[in-house]
Design a protein around this motif. Structure first.
Motif, PDB file in Angstrom:
ATOM      1  N   GLU A 309     -23.033 -40.426 -11.897  1.00  0.00           N
ATOM      2  CA  GLU A 309     -24.868 -41.068 -11.236  1.00  0.00           C
ATOM      3  C   GLU A 309     -23.895 -42.100 -12.750  1.00  0.00           C
ATOM      4  OE1 GLU A 309     -29.240 -41.808 -13.095  1.00  0.00           O
ATOM      5  OE2 GLU A 309     -28.732 -40.016 -12.020  1.00  0.00           O
ATOM      6  N   LYS A 310     -23.670 -42.663 -13.550  1.00  0.00           N
ATOM      7  CA  LYS A 310     -22.470 -43.396 -14.427  1.00  0.00           C
ATOM      8  C   LYS A 310     -22.146 -44.512 -13.185  1.00  0.00           C
ATOM      9  CE  LYS A 310     -20.897 -45.776 -18.070  1.00  0.00           C
ATOM     10  NZ  LYS A 310     -20.065 -45.006 -19.569  1.00  0.00           N
ATOM     11  N   ALA A 311     -21.230 -44.333 -12.312  1.00  0.00           N
ATOM     12  CA  ALA A 311     -19.983 -45.071 -11.386  1.00  0.00           C
ATOM     13  C   ALA A 311     -21.213 -45.105  -9.997  1.00  0.00           C
ATOM     14  CB  ALA A 311     -19.154 -44.173 -11.082  1.00  0.00           C
ATOM     15  N   ALA A 312     -22.601 -44.745  -9.538  1.00  0.00           N
ATOM     16  CA  ALA A 312     -22.843 -44.907  -9.024  1.00  0.00           C
ATOM     17  C   ALA A 312     -24.017 -46.113  -9.145  1.00  0.00           C
ATOM     18  CB  ALA A 312     -24.112 -43.570  -8.275  1.00  0.00           C
ATOM     19  N   ARG A 313     -24.551 -45.943 -10.254  1.00  0.00           N
ATOM     20  CA  ARG A 313     -25.911 -46.918 -11.037  1.00  0.00           C
ATOM     21  C   ARG A 313     -25.372 -48.051 -12.125  1.00  0.00           C
ATOM     22  NH1 ARG A 313     -30.568 -43.758 -13.623  1.00  0.00           N
ATOM     23  NH2 ARG A 313     -31.742 -46.146 -12.999  1.00  0.00           N
ATOM     24  N   HIS A 314     -24.404 -47.558 -12.871  1.00  0.00           N
ATOM     25  CA  HIS A 314     -24.020 -48.778 -13.449  1.00  0.00           C
ATOM     26  C   HIS A 314     -23.201 -50.475 -13.477  1.00  0.00           C
ATOM     27  CE1 HIS A 314     -24.389 -49.556 -17.778  1.00  0.00           C
ATOM     28  NE2 HIS A 314     -22.795 -49.504 -18.465  1.00  0.00           N
ATOM     29  N   ASP A 315     -23.598 -51.285 -13.858  1.00  0.00           N
ATOM     30  CA  ASP A 315     -22.839 -52.087 -14.274  1.00  0.00           C
ATOM     31  C   ASP A 315     -22.069 -52.836 -15.246  1.00  0.00           C
ATOM     32  OD1 ASP A 315     -21.649 -54.695 -13.544  1.00  0.00           O
ATOM     33  OD2 ASP A 315     -23.949 -55.593 -12.707  1.00  0.00           O
ATOM     34  N   PRO A 316     -21.194 -52.513 -15.633  1.00  0.00           N
ATOM     35  CA  PRO A 316     -20.234 -52.583 -16.790  1.00  0.00           C
ATOM     36  C   PRO A 316     -20.550 -54.318 -17.051  1.00  0.00           C
ATOM     37  CG  PRO A 316     -18.952 -51.604 -15.534  1.00  0.00           C
ATOM     38  CD  PRO A 316     -20.545 -51.908 -15.114  1.00  0.00           C
ATOM     39  N   GLY A 317     -20.886 -54.806 -16.502  1.00  0.00           N
ATOM     40  CA  GLY A 317     -20.976 -56.579 -16.500  1.00  0.00           C
ATOM     41  C   GLY A 317     -22.165 -56.651 -17.248  1.00  0.00           C
ATOM     42  N   GLY A 349     -13.758 -45.475   3.828  1.00  0.00           N
ATOM     43  CA  GLY A 349     -14.365 -47.011   2.530  1.00  0.00           C
ATOM     44  C   GLY A 349     -15.278 -48.038   3.771  1.00  0.00           C
ATOM     45  N   ALA A 350     -15.570 -47.273   4.673  1.00  0.00           N
ATOM     46  CA  ALA A 350     -16.630 -47.621   5.296  1.00  0.00           C
ATOM     47  C   ALA A 350     -17.976 -48.244   4.147  1.00  0.00           C
ATOM     48  CB  ALA A 350     -17.550 -47.604   6.645  1.00  0.00           C
ATOM     49  N   TYR A 351     -18.415 -49.111   4.626  1.00  0.00           N
ATOM     50  CA  TYR A 351     -20.170 -49.397   3.753  1.00  0.00           C
ATOM     51  C   TYR A 351     -19.343 -50.400   2.842  1.00  0.00           C
ATOM     52  CZ  TYR A 351     -22.449 -46.769   7.071  1.00  0.00           C
ATOM     53  OH  TYR A 351     -23.627 -45.856   7.846  1.00  0.00           O
ATOM     54  N   PRO A 352     -18.844 -50.934   2.592  1.00  0.00           N
ATOM     55  CA  PRO A 352     -18.585 -52.331   1.540  1.00  0.00           C
ATOM     56  C   PRO A 352     -19.139 -52.851   1.304  1.00  0.00           C
ATOM     57  CG  PRO A 352     -17.194 -53.205   3.890  1.00  0.00           C
ATOM     58  CD  PRO A 352     -17.684 -51.419   3.944  1.00  0.00           C
ATOM     59  N   GLN A 353     -20.479 -53.322   2.306  1.00  0.00           N
ATOM     60  CA  GLN A 353     -21.687 -54.044   1.185  1.00  0.00           C
ATOM     61  C   GLN A 353     -22.359 -53.071   0.192  1.00  0.00           C
ATOM     62  OE1 GLN A 353     -22.891 -55.763   5.210  1.00  0.00           O
ATOM     63  NE2 GLN A 353     -23.462 -57.133   3.385  1.00  0.00           N
ATOM     64  N   GLY A 354     -21.930 -51.278   0.162  1.00  0.00           N
ATOM     65  CA  GLY A 354     -22.543 -51.086   0.216  1.00  0.00           C
ATOM     66  C   GLY A 354     -22.466 -49.980  -1.552  1.00  0.00           C
ATOM     67  N   ALA A 355     -21.179 -50.916  -1.154  1.00  0.00           N
ATOM     68  CA  ALA A 355     -20.420 -50.741  -2.691  1.00  0.00           C
ATOM     69  C   ALA A 355     -20.794 -50.069  -4.469  1.00  0.00           C
ATOM     70  CB  ALA A 355     -19.043 -51.543  -3.802  1.00  0.00           C
ATOM     71  N   SER A 356     -20.291 -50.407  -5.060  1.00  0.00           N
ATOM     72  CA  SER A 356     -20.786 -50.087  -6.464  1.00  0.00           C
ATOM     73  C   SER A 356     -20.569 -51.139  -7.154  1.00  0.00           C
ATOM     74  CB  SER A 356     -20.605 -48.934  -7.744  1.00  0.00           C
ATOM     75  OG  SER A 356     -19.550 -48.497  -7.828  1.00  0.00           O
ATOM     76  N   GLY A 359     -16.753 -51.777  -7.170  1.00  0.00           N
ATOM     77  CA  GLY A 359     -16.251 -50.915  -6.000  1.00  0.00           C
ATOM     78  C   GLY A 359     -15.722 -49.429  -5.326  1.00  0.00           C
ATOM     79  N   VAL A 360     -16.882 -48.740  -6.267  1.00  0.00           N
ATOM     80  CA  VAL A 360     -16.969 -46.948  -5.650  1.00  0.00           C
ATOM     81  C   VAL A 360     -18.349 -46.504  -4.352  1.00  0.00           C
ATOM     82  CG1 VAL A 360     -17.526 -45.125  -5.617  1.00  0.00           C
ATOM     83  CG2 VAL A 360     -16.553 -45.936  -7.561  1.00  0.00           C
ATOM     84  N   ARG A 361     -17.418 -46.358  -2.958  1.00  0.00           N
ATOM     85  CA  ARG A 361     -17.889 -46.625  -2.000  1.00  0.00           C
ATOM     86  C   ARG A 361     -17.982 -45.266  -1.317  1.00  0.00           C
ATOM     87  NH1 ARG A 361     -13.827 -50.645   2.010  1.00  0.00           N
ATOM     88  NH2 ARG A 361     -13.881 -52.477   0.486  1.00  0.00           N
ATOM     89  N   GLN A 362     -19.222 -45.595  -0.913  1.00  0.00           N
ATOM     90  CA  GLN A 362     -20.119 -44.268   0.706  1.00  0.00           C
ATOM     91  C   GLN A 362     -20.531 -43.476  -1.380  1.00  0.00           C
ATOM     92  OE1 GLN A 362     -16.698 -44.290   2.248  1.00  0.00           O
ATOM     93  NE2 GLN A 362     -17.940 -43.020   4.091  1.00  0.00           N
TER      94      GLN A 362
END
Length: 444
Positions: A309-317, A349-356, A359-362
């Motif tokens: 969930e952290k990889a999918a939701r969190h924005d470190p910036g 590697g599909a859906y680059p616009q959906g990356a976290s 930069g984690v995809r899918q």
């Protein structure tokens, strides 16, 4: 400024759309086959499709007509027939179920009443009605059963009954992908208090301190998993937990479900179509035990639920925790493979616009992803509106899956949504990605 009346009108329209989309899908999954296929049990792991149909209507009647609308029961005599806890799936074909035409009629009658309840509902006040929760819960329930009906279609034998265009390939020029990303140590907010249609097991929001970890940029592909298979992974005790090894031996597992080695290559059956295993797609129809064994073989591990969930939701910036990997915008066809637009996952590697943000995809759609975590309550959990939705499943018998699959509707797909199943399950549209704990110098 949006007035209270405008807000209620928008909420009614949103609920109406979610319910309508769910019903359209239910009927599409049932109308595409003959009635004999609806009443047959295609696998003891699944209900006859006609049971799902009437169960969907019965849940809607109980919660929207009776609980929210205060209406008299339409068919109280069938409540026990369609109680999932009273009758295991393997026993349901022997029950006096509503025949297909009667099930369709019942669905239509309940829906007509439900829309009238929606029109007069205050959508405020008591928790069941506030923000249209009950309507969202029922839309999600129907979509979850539509996904189980889709699984039944995968298990049924015979000619293909479903069709859809192939999913998109990664776009040219989308940039090279690293194999993994480092997620820095630190806290994030897990779960939600803000999403009005979030279910009880997603609540309450709470802070989690998560050590640094590395996670795959994309799900594990068929090509990568094939190396494990052909390296003798299913015959090597070293990679398996004790329970996993026992399961593999007793059931003679040699590859993912629906895979067959023929004519020097690997083939699979997908919704009635026989085809070569697409090496670029995420591996699918693997159990938790298989995912765990692959990760060990690769010198890695499955991510914990909190790591996923952290990889999918969190924005470190910014330090923000997002509703979706890409932000707050609803899922669209350019961001995730959801809603049964396709009948399989897109290539890795599909859906680059959906990356976290990292930069984690899918992370949303394509395949459900097994995590290492048991299904458990969050601190401060309260069952709502009934214990049987989540609470009775808490414990080590169930492992958590995250992210949705190609057959998951957007009404369910959010980064806080939690799915769970037994670690032996393979008929579900599940794959995985791996993680590892970095060395101290990497995490610094």
């Amino acid at each position: 400024m949006v007035t209270a009346d405008q807000g209620r009108a928008e909420l009614r329209a949103h609920a109406h759309d979610a319910l309508t989309r769910a019903r359209t899908r239910t009927l599409a999954l049932s109308d595409c086959v003959e009635d004999a296929e609806l009443t047959a049990q295609h696998s003891p792991l699944m209900s006859p499709l006609v049971w799902d149909m009437a169960h969907i209507g019965n849940q809607e009647e109980q919660w929207l007509l009776r609980a929210v609308g205060g209406e008299a029961p339409l068919r109280p005599e069938i409540d026990s027939l369609y109680d999932a806890f009273e009758h295991p799936r393997a026993e349901r074909p022997a029950l006096p179920l509503l025949p297909p035409d009667e099930a369709r009629s019942y669905l239509a009658k309940v829906r007509g009443h439900a829309f009238r309840v929606l029109e007069r509902a205050e959508l405020a006040g008591r928790p069941l009605e506030a923000d249209g929760f009950a309507f969202g819960m029922i839309a999600q329930h129907e979509q979850q059963h539509a996904e189980t009906m889709l699984i039944t279609h995968q298990l049924r034998r015979g000619p293909a009954a479903l069709s859809a265009p192939p999913p998109p390939a990664p776009p040219d020029g989308s940039g090279p992908l690293s194999s993994e990303v480092l997620v820095p140590a630190g806290p994030f907010t897990m779960g939600t208090d803000d999403d009005p249609w979030a279910l009880d097991n997603e609540r309450p929001a709470h802070r989690r301190e998560v050590p640094a970890f590395c996670i795959d940029t994309v799900p594990v592909s068929n090509a990568a998993y094939l190396r494990f298979v052909e390296n003798g992974g299913y015959a090597d005790r070293r990679w398996w937990s004790a329970a996993g090894w026992d399961h593999v031996r007793r059931n003679g597992l040699r590859a993912p479900l629906f895979w067959r080695r023929e004519h020097g290559g690997w083939w699979r059956r997908r919704f009635g179509v026989r085809e070569p295993v697409p090496e670029a797609a995420p591996v699918m129809h693997v159990s938790w035990y298989e995912a765990d064994a692959y990760a060990r073989w690769a010198g890695r591990r499955l991510p914990t639920e909190a790591e996923w969930e952290k990889a999918a939701r969190h924005d470190p910036g910014t330090g923000r925790d997002l509703r979706f990997p890409w932000g707050e915008a609803e899922p669209g066809a350019d961001r995730a493979n959801l809603g049964q637009r396709h009948l399989g996952p897109a290539p890795v590697g599909a859906y680059p616009q959906g990356a976290s943000p990292l930069g984690v995809r899918q992370l949303m759609g394509d395949v459900w992803e097994w995590t290492s975590s048991d299904f458990a309550a969050y601190p401060g959990f309260t069952a709502f509106p009934y214990r049987e939705y989540s609470e009775v499943f808490f414990g080590p018998s169930y492992k958590v899956l995250r992210g949705g699959c190609f057959g998951t509707d957007p009404v369910v797909a959010r980064a806080t949504f939690r799915n769970w199943d037994h670690p032996v399950r393979r008929q579900i549209f599940a794959g995985f990605r791996t993680a590892r704990t970095p060395a101290p110098e990497e995490a610094a």
